[in-house]
Scaffold this active site. Structure first.
Site, short mmCIF file in Angstrom:
data_model
loop_
_atom_site.label_atom_id
_atom_site.label_comp_id
_atom_site.label_asym_id
_atom_site.label_seq_id
_atom_site.Cartn_x
_atom_site.Cartn_y
_atom_site.Cartn_z
N ASN A 33 -27.68 -17.00 -22.87
CA ASN A 33 -28.20 -16.50 -24.43
C ASN A 33 -28.87 -16.27 -25.16
OD1 ASN A 33 -26.99 -18.43 -27.15
ND2 ASN A 33 -28.07 -20.21 -26.70
N PHE A 34 -28.57 -15.68 -26.30
CA PHE A 34 -29.71 -15.05 -27.09
C PHE A 34 -29.45 -13.62 -26.65
CE2 PHE A 34 -31.34 -19.29 -26.92
CZ PHE A 34 -30.84 -20.09 -28.25
N LEU A 35 -29.10 -12.93 -26.27
CA LEU A 35 -28.41 -11.72 -26.03
C LEU A 35 -28.85 -11.18 -27.39
CD1 LEU A 35 -28.23 -9.33 -24.60
CD2 LEU A 35 -25.73 -9.69 -24.88
N SER A 73 -24.78 0.19 -29.71
CA SER A 73 -23.86 0.85 -29.42
C SER A 73 -24.19 2.39 -28.32
CB SER A 73 -23.09 2.16 -30.29
OG SER A 73 -22.21 0.70 -31.29
N THR A 120 -21.66 -18.38 -24.06
CA THR A 120 -20.04 -17.57 -25.71
C THR A 120 -20.33 -17.43 -25.89
OG1 THR A 120 -21.39 -19.24 -26.69
CG2 THR A 120 -20.12 -20.77 -24.70
N LEU A 174 -26.56 -23.64 -27.36
CA LEU A 174 -26.77 -23.98 -28.10
C LEU A 174 -26.77 -22.51 -29.13
CD1 LEU A 174 -30.01 -25.29 -26.92
CD2 LEU A 174 -28.34 -26.56 -28.00
S1 NHW Z 1 -22.67 -14.44 -27.55
C1 NHW Z 1 -24.39 -13.39 -29.05
C2 NHW Z 1 -24.44 -12.14 -28.83
N1 NHW Z 1 -25.05 -11.14 -29.85
C3 NHW Z 1 -25.04 -10.78 -30.80
O1 NHW Z 1 -24.39 -11.22 -31.37
C4 NHW Z 1 -26.04 -10.56 -31.76
C5 NHW Z 1 -25.51 -9.48 -32.98
N2 NHW Z 1 -25.26 -7.83 -31.79
C6 NHW Z 1 -26.16 -7.24 -30.91
O2 NHW Z 1 -27.51 -7.72 -29.66
C7 NHW Z 1 -23.96 -15.32 -26.75
C8 NHW Z 1 -25.49 -6.38 -30.10
O3 NHW Z 1 -24.19 -6.33 -30.74
C9 NHW Z 1 -25.05 -6.79 -28.18
C10 NHW Z 1 -24.14 -5.87 -28.36
C11 NHW Z 1 -26.55 -7.00 -27.69
C12 NHW Z 1 -24.06 -8.14 -28.47
N3 NHW Z 1 -21.44 -10.75 -24.71
O4 NHW Z 1 -25.02 -1.94 -26.07
P1 NHW Z 1 -23.95 -2.14 -25.64
C13 NHW Z 1 -25.04 -14.94 -26.08
O5 NHW Z 1 -25.82 -14.25 -26.33
C14 NHW Z 1 -20.09 -5.49 -24.53
C15 NHW Z 1 -21.56 -9.83 -23.51
O6 NHW Z 1 -23.31 -0.17 -26.76
P2 NHW Z 1 -24.45 -3.09 -28.27
C16 NHW Z 1 -24.03 -14.21 -24.95
C17 NHW Z 1 -19.33 -4.90 -25.02
O7 NHW Z 1 -17.75 -5.47 -24.64
N4 NHW Z 1 -20.61 -8.37 -23.57
O8 NHW Z 1 -23.20 -2.72 -27.59
C18 NHW Z 1 -24.77 -13.47 -24.16
C19 NHW Z 1 -19.68 -3.98 -23.92
O9 NHW Z 1 -19.10 -3.57 -22.96
P3 NHW Z 1 -17.70 -3.17 -22.24
C20 NHW Z 1 -21.34 -7.33 -24.72
O10 NHW Z 1 -23.39 -3.26 -29.28
C21 NHW Z 1 -23.82 -13.25 -22.43
C22 NHW Z 1 -20.68 -3.22 -24.71
O11 NHW Z 1 -21.11 -4.27 -24.40
C23 NHW Z 1 -20.85 -9.00 -25.89
O12 NHW Z 1 -25.31 -2.23 -29.14
C24 NHW Z 1 -23.83 -11.85 -21.74
C25 NHW Z 1 -21.29 -2.81 -25.27
O13 NHW Z 1 -23.39 -2.25 -24.93
C26 NHW Z 1 -21.96 -9.78 -26.01
N5 NHW Z 1 -22.13 -11.03 -26.94
O14 NHW Z 1 -24.88 -4.67 -27.96
C27 NHW Z 1 -23.41 -11.83 -20.73
N6 NHW Z 1 -21.00 -7.77 -26.99
O15 NHW Z 1 -17.25 -3.35 -20.44
C28 NHW Z 1 -23.51 -13.12 -19.35
C29 NHW Z 1 -20.93 -6.57 -26.49
O16 NHW Z 1 -16.83 -4.12 -22.85
C30 NHW Z 1 -23.49 -12.74 -18.63
N7 NHW Z 1 -21.06 -6.92 -25.20
O17 NHW Z 1 -17.82 -1.80 -22.45
C31 NHW Z 1 -23.49 -13.72 -17.17
C32 NHW Z 1 -25.19 -13.02 -16.25
C33 NHW Z 1 -26.02 -13.86 -15.34
C34 NHW Z 1 -24.54 -13.69 -14.55
C35 NHW Z 1 -26.45 -14.52 -13.04
C36 NHW Z 1 -25.52 -14.69 -11.72
C1 EN5 Z 2 -23.57 -18.35 -29.30
N1 EN5 Z 2 -24.70 -19.91 -29.37
O1 EN5 Z 2 -18.63 -16.91 -37.63
C2 EN5 Z 2 -23.48 -18.23 -30.33
N2 EN5 Z 2 -19.59 -18.92 -38.25
O2 EN5 Z 2 -16.36 -20.55 -38.80
C3 EN5 Z 2 -22.42 -17.02 -30.71
N3 EN5 Z 2 -17.53 -19.10 -41.27
O3 EN5 Z 2 -19.49 -20.41 -40.62
C4 EN5 Z 2 -21.04 -16.77 -31.52
N4 EN5 Z 2 -17.13 -14.96 -43.62
O4 EN5 Z 2 -15.39 -20.46 -42.27
C5 EN5 Z 2 -20.92 -17.09 -32.67
N5 EN5 Z 2 -16.66 -21.83 -44.13
C6 EN5 Z 2 -19.36 -17.37 -33.91
C7 EN5 Z 2 -19.55 -17.65 -34.66
C8 EN5 Z 2 -20.46 -16.57 -35.53
C9 EN5 Z 2 -20.74 -16.98 -37.16
C10 EN5 Z 2 -20.12 -17.54 -37.92
C11 EN5 Z 2 -18.15 -18.90 -38.52
C12 EN5 Z 2 -17.05 -20.04 -38.24
C13 EN5 Z 2 -18.63 -19.90 -40.54
C14 EN5 Z 2 -17.81 -19.98 -42.91
C15 EN5 Z 2 -18.72 -19.22 -43.43
C16 EN5 Z 2 -17.29 -18.05 -43.71
C17 EN5 Z 2 -17.63 -16.60 -44.77
C18 EN5 Z 2 -17.07 -15.59 -44.84
C19 EN5 Z 2 -16.49 -20.88 -43.08
C20 EN5 Z 2 -15.31 -21.96 -44.61
C21 EN5 Z 2 -15.89 -24.00 -44.84
C22 EN5 Z 2 -15.27 -24.69 -45.25
C23 EN5 Z 2 -15.68 -25.39 -45.88
C24 EN5 Z 2 -14.44 -26.53 -46.82
C25 EN5 Z 2 -13.15 -26.76 -45.93
C26 EN5 Z 2 -13.12 -26.04 -45.45
C27 EN5 Z 2 -13.71 -25.31 -44.03
#
Ligand code: NHW
Ligand code: EN5
Length: 388
Positions: A136-138, A146, A172, A388
């Protein structure tokens, strides 16, 4: 298509249809002596940094990284704002590994620019209890996106998990990757409809006025079920029994012991809340419900800077109807000033969402396992795991 994910032991889109592959590990463990001994290389300006969450200054840096760079909704109106106390709770469960709290710093400024974490968990898939890491918290700072840093973080956490002789993980994400075991929908129950509308989280329904909307979402002032009270330390054994027997019915669920229940479910203000029903006659603990606190920053609003959200966690209804139990959860969340109560369509949640006036959100949550195949996936209602 997925230059990184194609190289990993995860269900590949091309073989999801192949029903002949067995459930379980995709590849076998390798001898620990063959696990790479040194960290993966980072671009020259950066260095690995194992985070000590006892250190308040480090915790503040991690909090700030996530508060400014973590997950947003698809229209960039809200960003998750996990509190420092929440992060400490989420990252230090029983038997956690310090080495799995992985930061990346700029060598020169020492500024924290990326993070990924793992925590140990026992997760059951059908009848197989597997030691896994929950990842989590990637997060990568917005200015460093990118550049393929995320695959380096993922490889590094994988290496450190392997060093503990653990070969599977659960995670997730809001984005689609190869390949979800299931895809859940977020549902939202307005508690403070006027504020939700003012910040753009929800909209006034057709033919609805603000005063009708406020009336629609009104709740009683106090819980209705006799014997409904906060969980305490003395309840851990009873709650563990209740939860274990309940989670046994799901295809994928955590295998919680008393230490896990004490950590994950004992109330901590503004982190996790748990309530139970103690029978006024027999003093037996018959039902249980819980939610965690995850505010979101409101981006670009002149009046409000945060939304206070409760997220449904683990709930067990044995004697009290689930709808009534969750209605009491909504009532206490409203008393505690939450603006919205969120839930996924996991476990039995479909059975109360519409009736209690939750509406479907625009976000989805995909669940994944690393190096573990579950043939044909599962339905959200077969999932007993909340991350979470
Ligand atoms: S999901 C929340 C993830 N965080 C965010 O969304 C925060 C905002 N975004 C960012 O910080 C909960 C960046 O956009 C991140 C990507 C860091 C997401 N999971 O560095 P590049 C979690 O924390 C792939 C997995 O250029 P970026 C769960 C993407 O498909 N992969 O991208 C974490 C591509 O690969 P591909 C993800 O935008 C689970 C590559 O990353 C992903 O600068 C981790 C691009 O990298 C995501 N959410 O950075 C996996 N988002 O193959 C755990 C993008 O498609 C696995 N990508 O080319 C298990 C490990 C442990 C195993 C133990 C046995
Ligand atoms: C790893 N632990 O999209 C988590 N949230 O619906 C990482 N929408 O809050 C992955 N866009 O629908 C997290 N309001 C993936 C989720 C990322 C955050 C996200 C959504 C989930 C959300 C709200 C606000 C939308 C704003 C515009 C939404 C509608 C609520 C409405 C209330 C009254 C009855 C109908 C629905």
């Amino acid at each position: 298509r997925h230059k990184f994910w194609e190289t990993q032991p995860v269900g590949q889109f091309r073989d999801v249809a192949d029903g002949s592959l067995p459930d379980g590990a995709i590849e076998p463990p390798t001898p620990l002596s063959e696990v790479r001994a040194d960290p993966y290389p980072l671009p020259a300006a950066f260095e690995w940094f194992t985070c000590d969450l006892d250190d308040d200054a480090l915790l503040a840096d991690l909090y700030a990284l996530l508060a400014h760079n973590y997950v947003e909704d698809d229209e960039n109106m809200f960003r998750f704002n996990y509190s420092p106390a929440f992060l400490r709770w989420a990252l230090r469960p029983p038997s956690f590994f310090r080495a799995w709290h992985i930061g990346v710093r700029a060598k020169e400024s020492k500024k924290l620019v990326a993070f990924i974490s793992g925590i140990p968990a026992r997760i059951r898939a059908r009848d197989d209890v597997v030691r896994m890491a929950e990842i989590n918290f990637l997060c990568v700072h917005k200015k460093l996106r990118s550049k393929r840093l995320a695959p380096v973080l993922i490889r590094e956490v994988t290496r450190r998990v392997h060093q503990e002789n653990i070969w599977q993980a659960a995670y997730t994400a809001g984005v689609v990757l190869p390949t979800p075991i299931t895809t859940c929908r977020y549902w939202h129950r307005s508690l403070n409809p006027k504020k939700l509308i003012d910040v753009g989280f929800s909209r006034l329904g057709p033919r609805m006025t603000m005063s009708r909307t406020v009336r629609l979402y009104k709740l009683p002032d106090a819980p209705l079920t006799p014997g409904f009270r906060q969980m305490e330390l003395r309840d851990v054994a009873a709650v563990t029994r209740l939860l274990r027997s309940y989670l046994a019915r799901y295809v994928v669920a955590p295998d919680f012991d008393e230490l896990d229940v004490e950590h994950w479910l004992l109330p901590q203000e503004d982190v996790v809340d748990s309530y139970l029903v103690e029978s006024p006659e027999t003093h037996e603990i018959t039902d249980f419900c819980s939610f965690y606190t995850l505010p979101s920053s409101v981006l670009n609003n002149a009046t409000y800077s945060t939304l206070k959200a409760a997220y449904s966690y683990y709930n067990v209804a044995v004697k009290t109807p689930l709808q009534q139990l969750m209605n009491d959860a909504l009532i206490v969340a409203k008393q505690k000033n939450y603006d919205v109560f969120n839930a996924l369509d996991v476990m039995e949640n479909e059975g109360f969402l519409k009736e209690l006036k939750f509406g479907p959100g625009d976000g989805q949550l995909h669940y994944y396992l690393y190096n573990y195949r579950i043939r044909n996936g599962i339905k959200p209602s077969e999932l007993g795991l909340v991350l979470l």
